[in-house]
Design a protein around this motif. Structure first.
Motif, PDB file in Angstrom:
ATOM      1  N   ASP A  81       0.824  -1.221   0.000  1.00  0.00           N
ATOM      2  CA  ASP A  81       0.000   0.000   0.000  1.00  0.00           C
ATOM      3  C   ASP A  81       0.855   1.267   0.000  1.00  0.00           C
ATOM      4  O   ASP A  81       0.339   2.341  -0.313  1.00  0.00           O
ATOM      5  CB  ASP A  81      -0.921   0.021   1.222  1.00  0.00           C
ATOM      6  CG  ASP A  81      -2.004  -1.047   1.160  1.00  0.00           C
ATOM      7  OD1 ASP A  81      -2.260  -1.584   0.058  1.00  0.00           O
ATOM      8  OD2 ASP A  81      -2.587  -1.346   2.210  1.00  0.00           O
ATOM      9  N   ASP A  82       2.136   1.163   0.374  1.00  0.00           N
ATOM     10  CA  ASP A  82       3.020   2.326   0.437  1.00  0.00           C
ATOM     11  C   ASP A  82       3.932   2.462  -0.784  1.00  0.00           C
ATOM     12  O   ASP A  82       4.725   3.398  -0.850  1.00  0.00           O
ATOM     13  CB  ASP A  82       3.902   2.260   1.691  1.00  0.00           C
ATOM     14  CG  ASP A  82       3.112   2.509   2.957  1.00  0.00           C
ATOM     15  OD1 ASP A  82       2.063   3.177   2.883  1.00  0.00           O
ATOM     16  OD2 ASP A  82       3.550   2.036   4.023  1.00  0.00           O
ATOM     17  N   TYR A  83       3.818   1.553  -1.733  1.00  0.00           N
ATOM     18  CA  TYR A  83       4.741   1.552  -2.875  1.00  0.00           C
ATOM     19  C   TYR A  83       4.693   2.875  -3.649  1.00  0.00           C
ATOM     20  O   TYR A  83       5.722   3.519  -3.861  1.00  0.00           O
ATOM     21  CB  TYR A  83       4.435   0.369  -3.809  1.00  0.00           C
ATOM     22  CG  TYR A  83       5.277   0.360  -5.054  1.00  0.00           C
ATOM     23  CD1 TYR A  83       6.568  -0.144  -5.023  1.00  0.00           C
ATOM     24  CD2 TYR A  83       4.790   0.880  -6.252  1.00  0.00           C
ATOM     25  CE1 TYR A  83       7.359  -0.145  -6.166  1.00  0.00           C
ATOM     26  CE2 TYR A  83       5.572   0.884  -7.397  1.00  0.00           C
ATOM     27  CZ  TYR A  83       6.851   0.368  -7.348  1.00  0.00           C
ATOM     28  OH  TYR A  83       7.635   0.384  -8.478  1.00  0.00           O
ATOM     29  N   GLN A  84       3.516   3.296  -4.091  1.00  0.00           N
ATOM     30  CA  GLN A  84       3.395   4.528  -4.886  1.00  0.00           C
ATOM     31  C   GLN A  84       3.808   5.759  -4.076  1.00  0.00           C
ATOM     32  O   GLN A  84       4.472   6.656  -4.603  1.00  0.00           O
ATOM     33  CB  GLN A  84       1.975   4.697  -5.435  1.00  0.00           C
ATOM     34  CG  GLN A  84       1.604   3.693  -6.508  1.00  0.00           C
ATOM     35  CD  GLN A  84       2.478   3.780  -7.758  1.00  0.00           C
ATOM     36  OE1 GLN A  84       3.001   4.839  -8.113  1.00  0.00           O
ATOM     37  NE2 GLN A  84       2.661   2.667  -8.432  1.00  0.00           N
ATOM     38  N   LYS A  85       3.434   5.796  -2.801  1.00  0.00           N
ATOM     39  CA  LYS A  85       3.800   6.908  -1.932  1.00  0.00           C
ATOM     40  C   LYS A  85       5.320   6.986  -1.786  1.00  0.00           C
ATOM     41  O   LYS A  85       5.903   8.073  -1.851  1.00  0.00           O
ATOM     42  CB  LYS A  85       3.148   6.740  -0.563  1.00  0.00           C
ATOM     43  CG  LYS A  85       3.499   7.830   0.413  1.00  0.00           C
ATOM     44  CD  LYS A  85       2.878   7.566   1.779  1.00  0.00           C
ATOM     45  CE  LYS A  85       3.377   8.604   2.753  1.00  0.00           C
ATOM     46  NZ  LYS A  85       3.219   8.223   4.127  1.00  0.00           N
ATOM     47  N   LYS A  87       7.562   5.850  -3.897  1.00  0.00           N
ATOM     48  CA  LYS A  87       8.097   6.305  -5.185  1.00  0.00           C
ATOM     49  C   LYS A  87       7.979   7.821  -5.303  1.00  0.00           C
ATOM     50  O   LYS A  87       8.936   8.495  -5.702  1.00  0.00           O
ATOM     51  CB  LYS A  87       7.372   5.598  -6.335  1.00  0.00           C
ATOM     52  CG  LYS A  87       7.962   5.920  -7.704  1.00  0.00           C
ATOM     53  CD  LYS A  87       7.381   5.001  -8.756  1.00  0.00           C
ATOM     54  CE  LYS A  87       6.330   5.716  -9.524  1.00  0.00           C
ATOM     55  NZ  LYS A  87       5.776   4.942 -10.644  1.00  0.00           N
ATOM     56  N   GLN A  88       6.846   8.364  -4.934  1.00  0.00           N
ATOM     57  CA  GLN A  88       6.651   9.813  -5.005  1.00  0.00           C
ATOM     58  C   GLN A  88       7.600  10.545  -4.055  1.00  0.00           C
ATOM     59  O   GLN A  88       8.153  11.587  -4.404  1.00  0.00           O
ATOM     60  CB  GLN A  88       5.192  10.175  -4.694  1.00  0.00           C
ATOM     61  CG  GLN A  88       4.884  11.632  -4.896  1.00  0.00           C
ATOM     62  CD  GLN A  88       5.132  12.096  -6.334  1.00  0.00           C
ATOM     63  OE1 GLN A  88       4.849  11.391  -7.291  1.00  0.00           O
ATOM     64  NE2 GLN A  88       5.687  13.289  -6.476  1.00  0.00           N
ATOM     65  N   GLU A 100      11.570   1.335 -13.853  1.00  0.00           N
ATOM     66  CA  GLU A 100      10.484   0.688 -13.124  1.00  0.00           C
ATOM     67  C   GLU A 100      10.095  -0.537 -13.932  1.00  0.00           C
ATOM     68  O   GLU A 100       9.938  -0.462 -15.152  1.00  0.00           O
ATOM     69  CB  GLU A 100       9.283   1.618 -12.935  1.00  0.00           C
ATOM     70  CG  GLU A 100       8.205   1.000 -12.081  1.00  0.00           C
ATOM     71  CD  GLU A 100       7.153   1.995 -11.620  1.00  0.00           C
ATOM     72  OE1 GLU A 100       6.638   1.833 -10.508  1.00  0.00           O
ATOM     73  OE2 GLU A 100       6.854   2.940 -12.386  1.00  0.00           O
ATOM     74  N   THR A 102       7.605  -4.038 -14.303  1.00  0.00           N
ATOM     75  CA  THR A 102       6.439  -4.826 -13.929  1.00  0.00           C
ATOM     76  C   THR A 102       6.828  -6.284 -14.130  1.00  0.00           C
ATOM     77  O   THR A 102       7.165  -6.704 -15.243  1.00  0.00           O
ATOM     78  CB  THR A 102       5.210  -4.469 -14.791  1.00  0.00           C
ATOM     79  OG1 THR A 102       4.919  -3.071 -14.630  1.00  0.00           O
ATOM     80  CG2 THR A 102       4.001  -5.293 -14.383  1.00  0.00           C
ATOM     81  N   GLN A 107       3.407  -7.406 -10.067  1.00  0.00           N
ATOM     82  CA  GLN A 107       3.901  -6.399  -9.140  1.00  0.00           C
ATOM     83  C   GLN A 107       5.016  -5.582  -9.779  1.00  0.00           C
ATOM     84  O   GLN A 107       5.675  -6.039 -10.706  1.00  0.00           O
ATOM     85  CB  GLN A 107       4.382  -7.046  -7.846  1.00  0.00           C
ATOM     86  CG  GLN A 107       3.237  -7.618  -7.042  1.00  0.00           C
ATOM     87  CD  GLN A 107       3.659  -7.998  -5.646  1.00  0.00           C
ATOM     88  OE1 GLN A 107       4.837  -8.060  -5.321  1.00  0.00           O
ATOM     89  NE2 GLN A 107       2.686  -8.258  -4.795  1.00  0.00           N
ATOM     90  N   GLN A 108       5.198  -4.382  -9.259  1.00  0.00           N
ATOM     91  CA  GLN A 108       6.213  -3.485  -9.793  1.00  0.00           C
ATOM     92  C   GLN A 108       7.312  -3.230  -8.776  1.00  0.00           C
ATOM     93  O   GLN A 108       7.096  -3.379  -7.566  1.00  0.00           O
ATOM     94  CB  GLN A 108       5.589  -2.136 -10.170  1.00  0.00           C
ATOM     95  CG  GLN A 108       4.625  -2.213 -11.325  1.00  0.00           C
ATOM     96  CD  GLN A 108       4.076  -0.844 -11.651  1.00  0.00           C
ATOM     97  OE1 GLN A 108       3.494  -0.188 -10.803  1.00  0.00           O
ATOM     98  NE2 GLN A 108       4.266  -0.423 -12.899  1.00  0.00           N
TER      99      GLN A 108
END
Length: 130
Positions: A81-85, A87-88, A100, A102, A107-108
């Motif tokens: 759940d924290d992956y995109q956060k 990355k940002q 990046e 896939t 999963q990425q």
């Protein structure tokens, strides 16, 4: 024998102060030990990242001397759940995402470099579960 995990990961850099600024100040990893021109140890969850000056480390008798050259790779694990956060946050720190991927399981993970050119990756929990 039942090995549970890799407890330490080791990289090598002659510029330990720049490594300290990157890992402790920029990435906010807790400092365990810092001896300029010798080593930097930081906590990463339940593991430890060891940063050694290769010129010092290879001369040791105990523990046995070791060193490496080139771009060393390791991965930081984050909750899915924290992956995109995460990355940002890396992007907002001014760190360039170099790739990046896939993977076959959908999963990425993403890659970036530390100041010494080591290749760091961020992976979500479960990426290696079949």
């Amino acid at each position: 024998m039942k090995i549970k995990q890799i407890k330490e990961t080791c990289i090598y850099t002659q510029d330990l102060e720049t490594a300290r600024l990157f890992y402790c100040e920029k990435l906010r990893l807790p400092l365990i030990s810092y001896l300029p021109d010798k080593h930097l140890f930081v906590r990463v969850g339940n593991s430890v990242l060891l940063c050694f000056n290769p010129q010092d480390s290879q001369q040791k008798k105990t523990p046995p001397g070791h060193y490496a050259q080139g771009k060393i790779h390791f991965a930081f694990e984050v909750d899915a759940d924290d992956y995109q956060k995460t990355k940002q946050e890396i992007i907002e720190m001014g760190i360039t995402i170099s790739d990046e991927v896939t993977w076959e399981n959908g999963q990425q993970s993403f890659y970036f470099e530390d100041p010494s050119g080591n290749v760091l990756e961020v992976v979500p929990v479960g990426i290696w579960i079949a």
